[in-house]
Write a protein that holds these residues in place. Structure first.
Motif, mmCIF file in Angstrom:
data_model
loop_
_atom_site.group_PDB
_atom_site.id
_atom_site.type_symbol
_atom_site.label_atom_id
_atom_site.label_comp_id
_atom_site.label_asym_id
_atom_site.label_seq_id
_atom_site.Cartn_x
_atom_site.Cartn_y
_atom_site.Cartn_z
ATOM 1 N N UNK A 1 -28.603 7.310 -5.105
ATOM 2 C CA UNK A 1 -27.166 7.162 -4.806
ATOM 3 C C UNK A 1 -26.409 8.023 -5.652
ATOM 4 N N UNK B 1 -26.289 7.920 -8.659
ATOM 5 C CA UNK B 1 -25.901 7.038 -9.869
ATOM 6 C C UNK B 1 -26.622 7.747 -11.040
ATOM 7 N N UNK C 1 -32.505 -0.290 -3.446
ATOM 8 C CA UNK C 1 -32.101 1.275 -3.126
ATOM 9 C C UNK C 1 -30.989 1.354 -4.154
ATOM 10 N N UNK C 2 -30.685 2.767 -4.287
ATOM 11 C CA UNK C 2 -29.723 3.319 -5.205
ATOM 12 C C UNK C 2 -29.807 2.785 -6.627
#
Lengths: 312, 431
Positions: free
Chosen positions: A262, A264, A179-180
């Protein structure tokens, strides 16, 4: 110049082949004399001019305006364009966006085409074709954002996947790359957009006249030959339309990068959003313009690969 | 009935400006509504509505309904996201009467001329507004904090320009709701109390930290962390220089490449999710998120860093377009906000109001003791809508109002180098 209106293509899903009955164009003209087709086009044309063409022109105009902290000042400056080309962050963000989009398109193609093929060619009855096609559309019944957020309990540290892998002793600590991460972002984008390309692919595959395939088989063509020489070329317009759909949408997408990525990753959408948030519209506009140019180049490129008009 | 109303509204619209038209249409509709319930001769002429725009922090249905009841004219609110609010306030001041804005946007809003000076003589409880926004100090030894603190943005000189030499008669914005933000953490995950902004970058928490992805504020949280670690000393965290921004971003990029950050959040809901799903152990956070996380049954403490918190302050400004009756109504609405009831309403959401003594009168003692005085809750306490959110015995993190606001490290700000900041922040995100 003699033009004829072609009859509906025989072999559309659910319809038996209908004997073509050619209609002359001048026969059509007799229908309701004095009623100009322009009237039919007018509402949508006005709509598009007001809400698409004018805003686009305005975006181009303000990209040349001056910007100060207290707002935009009408004028003419190339400052924002100079900034766009002298600082690598903008073009780099555009390239990153293109990269995600391209990866997602490849996976979507690999997934969607077999599904569409199965629906159109393997499923025999109209009833089942339609019900399974509707199943493909089920994800649209929930909001886009919910579909994206649902990945969090799937892929998170305490998510389903990590729990299963820990329970089976495959890993000891929760895997965080799920995830992210770029992996999560690509996966979520594929899941979100794959259904969009199934539709057009399915329709173009379903349109293929089964008699042609039968004829080819009678003449001794192998399954591979039939696919490569008949099915694939005839279904390409659907593939192209599906790809154009998702290409344009993913390029402008930024919510998934925030929720599943996320935050990012910087994509053009987030960049524009951040400049717009402090009313730096000129800089947001320049980024929007180059995003649009990128989109147009992409669409033209896809259209060059497949002549949609000719083959539809 | 409806068609009739529309028709009369259309007739009324002839030869009128759009603003008048909207007002008249509203009036006509209101007259119609009254006429349908009471005998025809008893027609009441309703006042033009006062239109207010802001964030959901202050633009709340219940508040507007109460205001309409108390004031005798309708108040219509529009709650927007930050970017949309910002754009509307700046570019469409004919579309609202009151801007429920924020002092940190004043560098943009005031020079643009979108708002008009507010006469403090028309603010009934002006003397009751606390010194936090007037001098920057709640008590003589308070730290006023860096950045766009309200007292640096509020006063206007005789020419309508902002001045640091307060007090003056005219102001930019009437101070309203405010709070201070810091770090939220799950004590089970961190294993120790979080007492400094520097903990955001502590290697113990690698991969378990989230930052706020709004460049203007996120950089300030990060700057406080970097400063707490002794890596840099900023001259003014609320207005960094290019080279300070460069150093900060380079530090953040190194941290990002080490895998220090789990995620970057943009909305309140995301910050709640990150903590409740166990993705992060600590993150920069807005204070109401703590309540939301606890409501999910997840432990969460709001840190009170020794370096001080990051403050923000909202309030009410008046559109430059307003005059006459509409302007009078705007002042009435602003005065109403300072009367106590609205302050008590937002107190139950954890926000403070600029007129503590009026709020105290409108808030039961047990609630006042908990929300403002930092004492343990003597009983279960509700949120504004009546749901219990504070269990008996709980103490509010960060101490009393006066403790909290006597040590603000930096106030939310828009820096002179904002564009450069946004650009570099995106380089950090894409690193």
């Amino acid at each position: 110049m003699e033009r004829t209106v072609l009859p509906p293509h025989p072999g559309l899903i659910g319809s038996e082949a209908i004997a073509p009955e050619f209609i002359q164009e001048d026969q059509l003209k007799k229908f309701r004399p004095g009623f100009s087709a322009a009237w039919l086009v007018a509402p949508s044309a006005i709509w598009l001019v007001l809400f698409l063409v004018l805003p686009l022109i305005f975006i181009v105009v303000i990209s040349f305006w001056n910007y100060s902290l207290s707002g935009m000042v009408p004028g003419f400056t190339l400052e924002h364009y100079v900034e766009y080309f002298t600082s690598s962050i903008y073009s780099r963000t555009l390239l990153t966006t293109l990269r995600y989009t391209f990866t997602t398109m490849v996976f979507c193609l690999l997934l969607a085409y077999p599904i569409a093929y199965f629906l159109a060619m393997v499923v025999k009855t109209y009833k089942w074709q339609m019900s399974l096609f509707l199943v493909c559309m089920v994800p649209f019944w929930t909001s886009y954002l919910i579909r994206a957020i649902a990945w969090v309990p799937m892929l998170g540290r305490r998510g389903l996947l990590n729990n299963v892998m820990i329970d089976f002793g495959i890993i000891e600590k929760p895997a965080t790359f799920l995830l992210f991460s770029e992996f999560a972002l690509t996966m979520a984008l594929v899941q979100l957009y794959v259904v969009l390309c199934i539709g057009p692919m399915f329709f173009s595959l379903a349109k293929i006249d089964k008699a042609i395939i039968e004829a080819a088989r009678d003449m001794g063509a192998s399954s591979l030959q039939i696919f490569r020489q008949i099915i694939l070329p005839l279904s390409l317009p659907g593939v192209a339309i599906g790809m154009i759909f998702i290409f344009v949408m993913i390029m402008g997408e930024f919510a998934t990068a925030v929720v599943v990525g996320g935050g990012k990753f910087s994509v053009v959408g987030t960049l524009i959003n951040q400049y717009a948030a402090t009313a730096n519209y000129p800089r947001a506009a320049v980024n929007a313009i180059f995003l649009m140019i990128g989109m147009m180049i992409g669409v033209v490129f896809i259209m060059k690969l497949v002549d949609i008009r000719k083959q539809l | 009935m409806k068609r009739k109303q529309a028709k009369s509204a259309r007739n009324a619209a002839k030869g009128m400006t759009r603003r008048h038209f909207l007002g008249t249409a509203g009036k006509t509709a209101a007259v119609g509504a009254v006429a349908s319930t009471v005998p025809l001769f008893n027609i009441v002429k309703a006042a033009d509505p006062t239109r207010t725009v802001g964030l959901a922090v202050s633009v709340i249905n219940e508040v507007q309904m109460k205001a309409s009841d108390d004031l005798g004219f309708p108040v219509r609110g529009q709650a927007l996201g930050y970017g949309a609010m910002f754009g509307k306030m700046l570019n469409q001041n004919d579309q609202y009467d009151i801007a429920e804005g924020y002092f940190n946007d004043m560098d943009v809003m005031w020079p643009s001329g979108t708002w008009q000076p507010i006469d403090t003589r028309r603010i009934k409880d002006w003397d009751k507004v606390s010194n936090l926004t007037k001098t920057g100090r709640l008590s003589p030894d308070s730290n006023p904090g860096q950045g766009d603190a309200p007292f640096r943005q509020i006063w206007l000189d005789g020419n309508g320009k902002r001045t640091l030499n307060g007090p003056t008669r005219y102001i930019t914005m009437v101070p309203g709701w405010h709070n201070a933000d810091s770090i939220g953490y799950n004590p089970d995950e961190t294993g120790r109390p979080i007492t400094s902004w520097g903990d955001l970058f502590h290697s113990d928490f690698r991969g378990r930290v989230a930052l706020l992805n709004i460049p203007q504020i996120g950089t300030m949280d990060a700057a406080m962390g970097m400063e707490a670690l002794g890596l840099i000393k900023f001259k003014d965290k609320g207005n960094m220089t290019r080279s300070e921004i460069d150093k900060l971003i380079e530090f953040l990029i190194v941290k990002k490449q080490e895998g220090h950050f789990r995620a970057f959040w943009e909305s309140f809901g995301q910050s709640v999710n990150l903590m409740t799903s166990g993705e992060v152990a600590l993150e920069s956070m807005w204070s109401p998120a703590v309540t939301a996380i606890k409501a999910e049954g997840v432990k969460c403490i709001y840190a009170s860093p020794k370096e001080g918190m990051r403050g923000w302050h909202g309030g009410m400004s008046i559109s430059a377009k307003l005059k006459g009756k509409a302007l009078d109504q705007a002042y009435e609405y602003i005065n109403w906000w300072l009367s106590g009831w609205p302050g008590a309403f937002v107190a139950r959401q954890g926000y403070y109001m600029s007129v503590p003594e009026n709020v105290k009168k409108s808030l039961p003692a047990v609630e006042w003791d908990y929300w403002y005085d930092g004492k343990a809750a003597a009983q279960e306490l509700p949120d504004p809508y009546g749901d219990i959110i504070v269990p008996k015995g709980e103490i509010r993190d960060g101490g009393s109002y006066w403790d909290r606001f006597s040590n603000i490290a930096v106030w939310n700000s828009i820096m002179d180098e904002n564009d450069y900041l946004v650009k570099r922040w995106n380089e950090f995100l894409s690193a």
